[in-house]
Design a protein around this motif. Structure first.
Motif, PDB file in Angstrom:
ATOM      1  N   MET A 254       0.834  -1.208   0.000  1.00  0.00           N
ATOM      2  CA  MET A 254       0.000   0.000   0.000  1.00  0.00           C
ATOM      3  C   MET A 254       0.867   1.255   0.000  1.00  0.00           C
ATOM      4  O   MET A 254       0.575   2.214  -0.734  1.00  0.00           O
ATOM      5  N   GLU A 255       1.945   1.252   0.783  1.00  0.00           N
ATOM      6  CA  GLU A 255       2.847   2.412   0.829  1.00  0.00           C
ATOM      7  C   GLU A 255       3.553   2.597  -0.518  1.00  0.00           C
ATOM      8  O   GLU A 255       3.689   3.722  -1.002  1.00  0.00           O
ATOM      9  N   GLU A 256       4.013   1.504  -1.125  1.00  0.00           N
ATOM     10  CA  GLU A 256       4.657   1.581  -2.433  1.00  0.00           C
ATOM     11  C   GLU A 256       3.689   2.110  -3.482  1.00  0.00           C
ATOM     12  O   GLU A 256       4.062   2.931  -4.313  1.00  0.00           O
ATOM     13  N   PHE A 257       2.442   1.641  -3.438  1.00  0.00           N
ATOM     14  CA  PHE A 257       1.441   2.093  -4.400  1.00  0.00           C
ATOM     15  C   PHE A 257       1.167   3.579  -4.229  1.00  0.00           C
ATOM     16  O   PHE A 257       1.070   4.331  -5.206  1.00  0.00           O
ATOM     17  N   ARG A 258       1.063   4.008  -2.993  1.00  0.00           N
ATOM     18  CA  ARG A 258       0.794   5.429  -2.701  1.00  0.00           C
ATOM     19  C   ARG A 258       1.921   6.299  -3.229  1.00  0.00           C
ATOM     20  O   ARG A 258       1.672   7.368  -3.803  1.00  0.00           O
ATOM     21  N   CYS A 259       3.159   5.854  -3.090  1.00  0.00           N
ATOM     22  CA  CYS A 259       4.316   6.628  -3.569  1.00  0.00           C
ATOM     23  C   CYS A 259       4.374   6.674  -5.095  1.00  0.00           C
ATOM     24  O   CYS A 259       4.911   7.615  -5.673  1.00  0.00           O
ATOM     25  N   SER A 260       3.821   5.655  -5.764  1.00  0.00           N
ATOM     26  CA  SER A 260       3.881   5.615  -7.228  1.00  0.00           C
ATOM     27  C   SER A 260       2.765   6.421  -7.902  1.00  0.00           C
ATOM     28  O   SER A 260       2.764   6.594  -9.105  1.00  0.00           O
ATOM     29  N   GLN A 261       1.818   6.910  -7.124  1.00  0.00           N
ATOM     30  CA  GLN A 261       0.692   7.673  -7.689  1.00  0.00           C
ATOM     31  C   GLN A 261       1.003   9.145  -7.789  1.00  0.00           C
ATOM     32  O   GLN A 261       1.579   9.782  -7.086  1.00  0.00           O
TER      33      GLN A 261
END
Length: 98
Positions: free
Chosen positions: A91-98
């Motif tokens: 979830m943290e990785e996804f948030r950073c990629s947005q």
């Protein structure tokens, strides 16, 4: 010790849709990203072919544009804590990629 109702601290852009234990204390959880609708799911997973209870977890990311990404599966996320950690990290990785 495992509580009756698990609580997972999710990043601020995510909400917990479902978070409970199965009959054999494996985590069943679904988290949704508020803006994109992407989901991170944790489900029980069997690593063996004989009948019986699931002994591990499967963590996946489901995104409308990118499809399904397997984050972790099997004995690498055997314990509830490992599955929770893999889900939150994704979830943290996804948030950073947005």
């Amino acid at each position: 010790m495992i509580d009756d109702e698990p609580e997972v601290d999710v990043p601020e852009d995510w909400v917990t849709e479902t978070c409970r234990f199965s009959g054999n204390f494996k985590l069943i959880a679904e988290f949704e990203h508020k803006e994109t609708g992407a989901e991170v799911r944790v489900t029980p997973y069997k690593t063996y072919s004989q009948p019986g209870f699931c002994n591990a977890h499967r963590v996946i990311l489901v995104h409308a544009e990118d499809g399904v990404e397997e984050v972790a599966v099997g004995m690498e996320v055997e314990h509830v804590e490992d599955a929770e950690e893999a889900a939150v990290t994704k979830m943290e990785e996804f948030r950073c990629s947005q």
